[in-house]
Design a protein around this motif. Sequence first.
Motif, PDB file in Angstrom:
ATOM      1  N   ALA A   1       0.845  -1.192   0.000  1.00 43.61           N
ATOM      2  CA  ALA A   1       0.000   0.000   0.000  1.00 43.61           C
ATOM      3  C   ALA A   1       0.878   1.238   0.000  1.00 43.61           C
ATOM      4  O   ALA A   1       2.087   1.186   0.242  1.00 43.61           O
ATOM      5  CB  ALA A   1      -0.916   0.007   1.222  1.00 43.61           C
ATOM      6  N   ILE A   2       0.239   2.369  -0.289  1.00 43.09           N
ATOM      7  CA  ILE A   2       0.877   3.679  -0.183  1.00 43.09           C
ATOM      8  C   ILE A   2       0.320   4.368   1.052  1.00 43.09           C
ATOM      9  O   ILE A   2      -0.898   4.413   1.256  1.00 43.09           O
ATOM     10  CB  ILE A   2       0.604   4.540  -1.430  1.00 43.09           C
ATOM     11  CG1 ILE A   2       1.163   3.865  -2.675  1.00 43.09           C
ATOM     12  CG2 ILE A   2       1.172   5.936  -1.254  1.00 43.09           C
ATOM     13  CD1 ILE A   2       2.681   3.717  -2.683  1.00 43.09           C
ATOM     14  N   GLU A   3       1.219   4.895   1.875  1.00 45.32           N
ATOM     15  CA  GLU A   3       0.795   5.544   3.108  1.00 45.32           C
ATOM     16  C   GLU A   3       1.342   6.962   3.176  1.00 45.32           C
ATOM     17  O   GLU A   3       2.450   7.240   2.721  1.00 45.32           O
ATOM     18  CB  GLU A   3       1.274   4.745   4.318  1.00 45.32           C
ATOM     19  CG  GLU A   3       0.684   5.223   5.652  1.00 45.32           C
ATOM     20  CD  GLU A   3       1.098   4.326   6.806  1.00 45.32           C
ATOM     21  OE1 GLU A   3       0.208   3.837   7.518  1.00 45.32           O
ATOM     22  OE2 GLU A   3       2.324   4.136   6.994  1.00 45.32           O
TER      23      GLU A   3
ATOM     24  N   ILE B   1       4.561   7.068   0.451  1.00 43.28           N
ATOM     25  CA  ILE B   1       5.575   6.040   0.720  1.00 43.28           C
ATOM     26  C   ILE B   1       4.963   4.646   0.616  1.00 43.28           C
ATOM     27  O   ILE B   1       3.891   4.376   1.178  1.00 43.28           O
ATOM     28  CB  ILE B   1       6.182   6.220   2.134  1.00 43.28           C
ATOM     29  CG1 ILE B   1       6.747   7.639   2.288  1.00 43.28           C
ATOM     30  CG2 ILE B   1       7.244   5.171   2.388  1.00 43.28           C
ATOM     31  CD1 ILE B   1       7.886   7.952   1.337  1.00 43.28           C
ATOM     32  N   ALA B   2       5.619   3.764  -0.121  1.00 42.92           N
ATOM     33  CA  ALA B   2       5.172   2.373  -0.231  1.00 42.92           C
ATOM     34  C   ALA B   2       5.507   1.628   1.065  1.00 42.92           C
ATOM     35  O   ALA B   2       6.630   1.695   1.560  1.00 42.92           O
ATOM     36  CB  ALA B   2       5.850   1.694  -1.418  1.00 42.92           C
TER      37      ALA B   2
ATOM     38  N   LEU C   1      -3.962  11.437  10.116  1.00 43.77           N
ATOM     39  CA  LEU C   1      -2.700  10.803   9.752  1.00 43.77           C
ATOM     40  C   LEU C   1      -2.388   9.650  10.701  1.00 43.77           C
ATOM     41  O   LEU C   1      -2.724   9.711  11.879  1.00 43.77           O
ATOM     42  CB  LEU C   1      -1.572  11.833   9.807  1.00 43.77           C
ATOM     43  CG  LEU C   1      -1.660  12.990   8.801  1.00 43.77           C
ATOM     44  CD1 LEU C   1      -0.624  14.061   9.140  1.00 43.77           C
ATOM     45  CD2 LEU C   1      -1.449  12.486   7.382  1.00 43.77           C
ATOM     46  N   PRO C   2      -1.713   8.602  10.220  1.00 42.48           N
ATOM     47  CA  PRO C   2      -1.401   8.326   8.817  1.00 42.48           C
ATOM     48  C   PRO C   2      -2.643   7.807   8.081  1.00 42.48           C
ATOM     49  O   PRO C   2      -3.588   7.341   8.725  1.00 42.48           O
ATOM     50  CB  PRO C   2      -0.328   7.242   8.914  1.00 42.48           C
ATOM     51  CG  PRO C   2      -0.692   6.490  10.156  1.00 42.48           C
ATOM     52  CD  PRO C   2      -1.218   7.525  11.109  1.00 42.48           C
TER      53      PRO C   2
ATOM     54  N   GLY D   1      -8.897   4.425   1.021  1.00 40.34           N
ATOM     55  CA  GLY D   1      -7.756   3.522   0.979  1.00 40.34           C
ATOM     56  C   GLY D   1      -7.549   2.802  -0.332  1.00 40.34           C
ATOM     57  O   GLY D   1      -7.163   1.634  -0.357  1.00 40.34           O
ATOM     58  N   GLY D   2      -7.776   3.506  -1.453  1.00 39.39           N
ATOM     59  CA  GLY D   2      -7.664   2.861  -2.758  1.00 39.39           C
ATOM     60  C   GLY D   2      -6.251   2.635  -3.245  1.00 39.39           C
ATOM     61  O   GLY D   2      -6.036   1.820  -4.146  1.00 39.39           O
ATOM     62  N   TYR D   3      -5.261   3.323  -2.669  1.00 39.80           N
ATOM     63  CA  TYR D   3      -3.876   3.124  -3.117  1.00 39.80           C
ATOM     64  C   TYR D   3      -3.294   1.916  -2.388  1.00 39.80           C
ATOM     65  O   TYR D   3      -2.365   2.021  -1.577  1.00 39.80           O
ATOM     66  CB  TYR D   3      -3.023   4.349  -2.784  1.00 39.80           C
ATOM     67  CG  TYR D   3      -3.298   5.604  -3.582  1.00 39.80           C
ATOM     68  CD1 TYR D   3      -4.452   5.774  -4.340  1.00 39.80           C
ATOM     69  CD2 TYR D   3      -2.382   6.664  -3.557  1.00 39.80           C
ATOM     70  CE1 TYR D   3      -4.686   6.935  -5.050  1.00 39.80           C
ATOM     71  CE2 TYR D   3      -2.599   7.830  -4.260  1.00 39.80           C
ATOM     72  CZ  TYR D   3      -3.761   7.966  -5.005  1.00 39.80           C
ATOM     73  OH  TYR D   3      -3.984   9.133  -5.694  1.00 39.80           O
TER      74      TYR D   3
END
Length: 321
Positions: A3-5, A16-17, A59-60, A93-95
Motif C-alpha cells: 500500500a501507499i501511506e 511512501i510504499a 494521519l497516517p 484507501g484505494g492506493y
Amino acid sequence: MHAIEVREFGGPEVLIARELPDPVAGPGQVVVGLAAADVIYLDTLLRGGWGGEHFPINLPYVPGGGGAGTVLTVGDGVDPAWVGRRVLARGAGGYAARMATDVDQIVPVPDEVGWADAAALLHDGVTAIELLRHAPVAAGDTVLVAAAAGGAGSLLVQLASGSGARVVAGARGERKLALARELGADVAVDYSEDGWQHRVRAATGGDGVSVAFDGAGGGLGGAAFDTVAPGGKFVTYGTAGGGFTEIDPELAAARRVQVTNALARQLERPAVRELLAEALTLTAAGRIRPAIGATHPLDRAADAHAALEARATLGKSLLLT
C-alpha cells in the motif's frame, strides 16, 4: 498487503510504499483485491493538507477513493455470491492491493469493460453524467467544457457531442486540445492564452455558450463564466485552477445565468451506484471511452501526483496494483 501511506502532509514525496496488514471485511462489508486504482486531482490537494474543513483526514492514511478489482471475501450479512465477481469499489484507501468497503459501495463491472477503463470511471464517470443532469444539453446547444482533457472533461466532451450539441473545448497546450478534438470537440481553445474566453464567444458568433462546464476552478472558472450567454447555465466542479470558482450572485442574476456548484452537493450512495452503472453500460456499449493518458505502478504514486500537479497528464491517470 502492499500500500501507499501518507504519514505527514506535503509534496508527492510523502507517498511512501509500505507493507500494511490485510483489511478484514466487517459486517456489511467486502474486501476487494484491486487491479487498478483511481487517481484524481483532489488526491493531490488532500495529500498536501488542503481542505481539512471539507475532507477531514487523520494521519497516517492510505490515499485514494477506490478502484476496480475482484471481491475476495465478504463479511457478515453479505451475500457470498459476491466472492469472485468483478466490481468497481468506492471507499477510503484505494492506493493499496486490497481495500475493505461497504457492500453498497460496489457495482458489478461488465465483462466488456477492462480494469483500467472501469477504474477510470469511478469518480469521473459519476461526475460527468451527474453534471449533465444538472444541465442537460441537446442538439442546437453550444457547450463549453473547460479542462476538456481531464478525466471528467473528456467524458463530458463525448457525452455532449453524442447529444448533438456543438462542443467548445478549453484545455492547456496542443496535446490536450488534440485529444479534445479527437473525442468530438468542434472547437478547441487554449485557456493558457490571455483572452481565451473571447475566442470562445467568437466561436459562438458572439452570443456565448448555452452551458459552461467548469472543471478548472479559480480564475479560469471565472473566465469560463464570462462565456455563458444570457439565460444560460454555468456548472462548476473543479479546483485545478487554484480553488473553487466564486461567482457574484448579483452578476449571475443580472445576466440570468443559472450557477450550480456541483461540489456543494454530496450524492447518496444509491445515486452514486446508479450513475456508476450507467457509466459502465455506456462504456460497454462503446458510446464513451475513458481517455487514459498515464498508468503507474502502485509504488510510483508520487510520479502520478507530480504529473497531475504539473498539468502534464493527458486524460486520466491510474495506479496499477
